[in-house]
Enzyme design. Structure first.
Site, mmCIF file in Angstrom:
data_model
loop_
_atom_site.group_PDB
_atom_site.id
_atom_site.type_symbol
_atom_site.label_atom_id
_atom_site.label_comp_id
_atom_site.label_asym_id
_atom_site.label_seq_id
_atom_site.Cartn_x
_atom_site.Cartn_y
_atom_site.Cartn_z
ATOM 1 N N HIS A 292 0.832 -1.195 0.000
ATOM 2 C CA HIS A 292 0.000 0.000 0.000
ATOM 3 C C HIS A 292 0.873 1.253 0.000
ATOM 4 C CE1 HIS A 292 -3.407 -2.433 2.136
ATOM 5 N NE2 HIS A 292 -3.569 -2.438 0.816
ATOM 6 N N TYR A 461 4.021 -0.375 4.933
ATOM 7 C CA TYR A 461 4.494 -1.598 5.603
ATOM 8 C C TYR A 461 3.506 -2.764 5.495
ATOM 9 C CZ TYR A 461 6.120 2.666 7.970
ATOM 10 O OH TYR A 461 6.546 3.949 8.246
ATOM 11 N N HIS A 462 2.947 -2.979 4.293
ATOM 12 C CA HIS A 462 1.963 -4.044 4.100
ATOM 13 C C HIS A 462 2.323 -4.951 2.920
ATOM 14 C CE1 HIS A 462 -1.197 -1.093 5.976
ATOM 15 N NE2 HIS A 462 -0.425 -1.645 6.890
ATOM 16 N N PRO A 463 3.509 -5.535 2.855
ATOM 17 C CA PRO A 463 3.834 -6.406 1.714
ATOM 18 C C PRO A 463 3.009 -7.686 1.743
ATOM 19 C CG PRO A 463 5.548 -6.546 3.389
ATOM 20 C CD PRO A 463 4.626 -5.444 3.821
#
Length: 524
Positions: A292, A461-463
């Site tokens: 994101h 920080y949403h891989p």
């Protein structure tokens, strides 16, 4: 060689859930392997201190390769390296995503993962402070609360959002996601409540659960077409742990595909270029990567009670004695979900809003109080990939997200920036909103705003989706999270998401792990 029924790689959000749930059976032995160490640290427990852990020993400290859509910049990608993983370092925001996400997963081959089928797993894990209902559970290990000491400026941000046309939504995890409201958080008595707190720590007294910290996994052992264990490097040397039943890979959306490729599971030509013989030739390993992107718009403010005052000694005392005060803040305390244009099946944008100056992951500071509205693209069209740099497990992989290389993604972010500016100009914020700091008042036309996006957009920080679930032709794992081509090996973490959910990704990771535990115990 140490022998267990299950070997779990990674004590992060998913690994802690698996370790606790599988060790509920006293006749089952479980080994949980974690590269990092303890989560016992004041900065872990203080919610507002989460950025203080970035680029420390508790952070994997990843960086992307130069991003083609972002002026060739290398993006910082923090990931937790300790018990609890990123749940011990994130902003504690409890967001499930949209029902559409899960129905779309099911529609495209992830049988059993529709919204109605996953909702019970969200509810099972949860202890919702407002009480149980059709959407929320009580009595589970995961505390989900409203913020205890919400900063008053966030009330103005919510009211201004409503004046700009967004409807109020008291529960974005309930019947509908769209609208503006206050964030739900994983806290208990004002302190962080991580996966280690919720699941792992209550289980660590069990004799059938072994937890190895400071143990870096070097690769997965595969023999006769089946996973048999893992090779780990500890402070005392290299050793192997054997899994009699299954190896469960929960190293995250960066670590899991890296370990699969190091173990010979991935694109054969790529593996050969690093001297690794392919056990399974699957080009989908490390592909389909999503995250994101978000852009932080900061304004100076004359309002009192922003996080600029949080470093005062009295705030620390209030936190330590009562679990209240500014240090319980998650920086972003309000959120909104909306559609960047008509005709979309679900919201594609999210705002993270807070009474703080926040820029460059918290590393930058400003000498005056400020507030932030961050347009966040939660349904990106762009796709990237993760690949090995070498056969050395200690070397970080190559990560390219291709963020904002799709025109639709740029359009959505520009719409979010425009709405954020409308909110800041509403009467409810009148008299308190000062100078716009990013991108600044001079950036008004599309060209200037697009340039600002490419210059300053970061990741939140949403891989996900690098070992995704679905049909064998396009995926890495099946609907039971079993790796195609290798028996007794599953992946259980955010890498299996077929596509990224429309919202913060920690809650969906818990859900995946809860359902995986049932699948494993039932032999699915």
């Amino acid at each position: 060689m140490r022998i267990y029924d299950y070997v779990i790689i990674g004590a992060g959000s998913a690994g802690c859930v698996l370790a606790a749930r599988l060790s509920e059976d006293p006749d089952t032995t479980v080994c949980l392997v974690e590269a990092g160490g303890s989560d016992r640290n004041l900065n872990v427990k203080i919610p507002a201190a989460f950025p203080k852990m970035f680029r420390t020993a508790r952070d994997w400290d990843y960086f992307s390769d130069p991003e083609p859509g972002l002026m060739g910049r290398r993006l910082f990608m923090p990931r937790g390296k300790m018990l609890g993983g990123s749940s011990s370092m994130n902003a504690m925001l409890y967001v499930r995503g949209n029902a559409y996400d899960y129905d779309d997963w099911s529609k495209h081959g992830a049988d059993g993962w529709s919204y109605d089928e996953v909702l019970p797993y969200f509810r099972r894990s949860e202890d919702f402070a407002r009480g149980g209902d059709d959407y929320h559970g009580v009595g589970g290990p995961l505390h989900v609360n409203d913020l205890r000491s919400r900063l008053p400026l966030n009330d103005r941000l919510v009211a201004a959002s409503m004046q700009a046309g967004l409807p109020f939504n008291p529960d974005y995890n309930g019947a509908r996601q769209e609208g503006v409201g206050y964030l739900q958080v994983n806290q208990h008595h004002g302190h962080r409540w991580s996966a280690a707190d919720a699941w792992l720590r209550p289980a660590m007294g069990r004799k059938n659960l072994t937890v190895h910290t400071h143990a870096q996994v070097l690769g997965i052992d595969v023999a006769g077409g089946a996973a048999t264990g893992a090779r780990i490097a500890t402070r005392s040397g290299t050793e192997s742990v054997r899994a009699e039943r299954e190896v469960l890979l929960s190293a995250g959306a960066i670590g899991s595909p890296q370990l699969l490729m190091l173990s010979g599971i991935g694109p054969a030509d790529h593996l050969a270029s690093h001297g690794i013989e392919a056990v399974v030739d699957n080009p989908n390993v490390g592909a389909h990567y999503q995250d994101h992107p978000f852009y932080l718009i900061n304004w100076e403010t004359s309002a009192r009670g922003t996080l600029a005052e949080a470093e005062q000694p009295g705030q620390l005392l209030q936190f330590l004695l009562r679990g209240r005060g500014m240090l319980t803040s998650t920086v972003a305390e309000a959120t909104a979900f909306f559609r960047s244009r008509p005709g979309l099946p679900a919201p594609d944008m999210q705002f993270h809003m807070g009474a703080a100056y926040f820029h460059n992951h918290g590393f930058d500071t400003h000498d005056k109080p400020a507030f932030v509205i961050a347009p966040t693209l939660v349904a990106p069209q762009s796709r990237g990939e993760i690949r090995l740099r070498s056969a050395d497990p200690g070397e970080q992989p190559s990560i390219v997200g291709n963020h904002l290389t799709e025109a639709a993604d740029v359009d959505a972010m520009l719409a979010g920036m425009e709405l954020a500016r409308e909110i800041a100009a509403q009467p409810r914020l009148a008299g308190t909103t000062g100078r716009e700091l990013h991108p600044g008042e001079a950036a008004r036309d599309r060209a200037a705003l697009t340039k600002a996006l490419r210059r300053e957009t970061e990741l939140i920080y949403h891989p996900t989706s690098t070992a995704r679930m679905g049909p064998s032709e396009t995926s890495v794992v099946d609907a039971a999270l079993r790796v195609y081509g290798v028996d007794r090996l599953r992946v259980v973490d955010a890498s299996v998401f077929p596509t990224i959910p429309r919202g913060n990704t920690n809650a969906p990771t818990y859900m995946v792990a809860e359902r995986a535990a049932d699948l494993i115990r039932d032999g699915g």
